[in-house]
Design a protein around this motif. Structure first.
Motif, PDB file in Angstrom:
ATOM      1  N   UNK A   1      -6.889  13.593  -1.186  1.00  0.00           N
ATOM      2  CA  UNK A   1      -8.074  14.408  -1.475  1.00  0.00           C
ATOM      3  C   UNK A   1      -7.766  15.901  -1.343  1.00  0.00           C
ATOM      4  N   UNK A   2      -6.986  16.251  -0.327  1.00  0.00           N
ATOM      5  CA  UNK A   2      -6.592  17.656  -0.164  1.00  0.00           C
ATOM      6  C   UNK A   2      -5.716  18.100  -1.337  1.00  0.00           C
ATOM      7  N   UNK A   3      -4.797  17.240  -1.755  1.00  0.00           N
ATOM      8  CA  UNK A   3      -3.952  17.579  -2.914  1.00  0.00           C
ATOM      9  C   UNK A   3      -4.798  17.815  -4.159  1.00  0.00           C
TER      10      UNK A   3
ATOM     11  N   UNK B   1       0.837  -1.201   0.000  1.00  0.00           N
ATOM     12  CA  UNK B   1       0.000   0.000   0.000  1.00  0.00           C
ATOM     13  C   UNK B   1       0.873   1.254   0.000  1.00  0.00           C
ATOM     14  N   UNK B   2       1.935   1.235   0.793  1.00  0.00           N
ATOM     15  CA  UNK B   2       2.842   2.376   0.861  1.00  0.00           C
ATOM     16  C   UNK B   2       3.520   2.600  -0.486  1.00  0.00           C
ATOM     17  N   UNK B   3       3.984   1.542  -1.107  1.00  0.00           N
ATOM     18  CA  UNK B   3       4.656   1.676  -2.402  1.00  0.00           C
ATOM     19  C   UNK B   3       3.716   2.250  -3.459  1.00  0.00           C
ATOM     20  N   UNK B   4       2.492   1.753  -3.492  1.00  0.00           N
ATOM     21  CA  UNK B   4       1.525   2.232  -4.481  1.00  0.00           C
ATOM     22  C   UNK B   4       1.124   3.681  -4.181  1.00  0.00           C
TER      23      UNK B   4
ATOM     24  N   UNK C   1       1.893   8.521  -6.603  1.00  0.00           N
ATOM     25  CA  UNK C   1       1.319   9.843  -6.902  1.00  0.00           C
ATOM     26  C   UNK C   1       1.825  10.942  -5.979  1.00  0.00           C
ATOM     27  N   UNK C   2       2.115  10.591  -4.735  1.00  0.00           N
ATOM     28  CA  UNK C   2       2.602  11.613  -3.806  1.00  0.00           C
ATOM     29  C   UNK C   2       3.957  12.154  -4.240  1.00  0.00           C
ATOM     30  N   UNK C   3       4.851  11.282  -4.650  1.00  0.00           N
ATOM     31  CA  UNK C   3       6.165  11.719  -5.117  1.00  0.00           C
ATOM     32  C   UNK C   3       6.031  12.499  -6.425  1.00  0.00           C
ATOM     33  N   UNK C   4       5.095  12.087  -7.272  1.00  0.00           N
ATOM     34  CA  UNK C   4       4.873  12.812  -8.526  1.00  0.00           C
ATOM     35  C   UNK C   4       4.379  14.235  -8.250  1.00  0.00           C
ATOM     36  N   UNK C   5       3.530  14.384  -7.251  1.00  0.00           N
ATOM     37  CA  UNK C   5       3.038  15.721  -6.893  1.00  0.00           C
ATOM     38  C   UNK C   5       4.177  16.580  -6.351  1.00  0.00           C
ATOM     39  N   UNK C   6       5.014  16.001  -5.521  1.00  0.00           N
ATOM     40  CA  UNK C   6       6.157  16.747  -4.971  1.00  0.00           C
ATOM     41  C   UNK C   6       7.134  17.111  -6.079  1.00  0.00           C
ATOM     42  N   UNK C   7       7.415  16.174  -6.972  1.00  0.00           N
ATOM     43  CA  UNK C   7       8.358  16.429  -8.060  1.00  0.00           C
ATOM     44  C   UNK C   7       7.831  17.480  -9.030  1.00  0.00           C
ATOM     45  N   UNK C   8       6.520  17.543  -9.190  1.00  0.00           N
ATOM     46  CA  UNK C   8       5.906  18.519 -10.084  1.00  0.00           C
ATOM     47  C   UNK C   8       6.048  19.938  -9.546  1.00  0.00           C
TER      48      UNK C   8
ATOM     49  N   UNK D   1       4.042  16.067   0.544  1.00  0.00           N
ATOM     50  CA  UNK D   1       5.241  15.717   1.301  1.00  0.00           C
ATOM     51  C   UNK D   1       4.895  15.303   2.730  1.00  0.00           C
ATOM     52  N   UNK D   2       4.005  16.030   3.368  1.00  0.00           N
ATOM     53  CA  UNK D   2       3.572  15.669   4.733  1.00  0.00           C
ATOM     54  C   UNK D   2       2.843  14.335   4.711  1.00  0.00           C
ATOM     55  N   UNK D   3       1.978  14.135   3.722  1.00  0.00           N
ATOM     56  CA  UNK D   3       1.240  12.872   3.612  1.00  0.00           C
ATOM     57  C   UNK D   3       2.200  11.703   3.412  1.00  0.00           C
ATOM     58  N   UNK D   4       3.189  11.868   2.544  1.00  0.00           N
ATOM     59  CA  UNK D   4       4.168  10.798   2.315  1.00  0.00           C
ATOM     60  C   UNK D   4       4.962  10.503   3.589  1.00  0.00           C
ATOM     61  N   UNK D   5       5.331  11.551   4.312  1.00  0.00           N
ATOM     62  CA  UNK D   5       6.078  11.355   5.565  1.00  0.00           C
ATOM     63  C   UNK D   5       5.238  10.610   6.593  1.00  0.00           C
ATOM     64  N   UNK D   6       3.970  10.979   6.712  1.00  0.00           N
ATOM     65  CA  UNK D   6       3.087  10.294   7.656  1.00  0.00           C
ATOM     66  C   UNK D   6       2.847   8.846   7.236  1.00  0.00           C
TER      67      UNK D   6
END
Length: 104
Positions: free
Chosen positions: A92-94, A23-26, A30-37, A46-51
């Motif tokens: 959802x917030x993103x 689940x974490x890998x999947x 998108x979280x890393x893609x949003x940060x990279x964008x 970034x906060x969501x990925x850290x949590x």
């Protein structure tokens, strides 16, 4: 009953870690893609990925430190549920942040 499932009675807890790791890998994709964008949603991603990663670490710690089977399995289930809720809310917030200019 909901609590009368084999995953909450007889498991060693390894399956919870395997499922949470997948689940974490999947979810990180998108979280890393949003940060990279570099969009305005990057701090939330970034906060969501850290949590999310912290939740996986907590899951492993619970698996290694709690010795009684039933409380350990319930704690693992709770950690995984928390991980999913944090990730869902964060994504959802993103989406709301990214789509806000489109609707205004």
């Amino acid at each position: 009953m909901v609590t009368d499932q084999p995953a909450l009675r007889t498991s060693s807890g390894a399956i919870w870690i395997i499922v949470a790791a997948l689940f974490t890998a999947v979810s990180l994709v998108p979280l890393i893609a949003i940060v990279a964008d570099g969009s305005s949603a990057a701090p939330v991603a970034l906060v969501t990925a850290s949590l999310l990663v912290s939740g996986l670490v907590a899951l492993v710690i619970v698996r290694l430190t709690v010795t009684e089977r039933s409380p350990r399995l319930r704690a693992l289930a709770g950690c995984f549920l928390g991980m999913t809720l944090v990730t869902l809310i964060g994504l959802l917030i993103c989406v709301a942040i990214v789509w806000a200019p489109l609707t205004g």
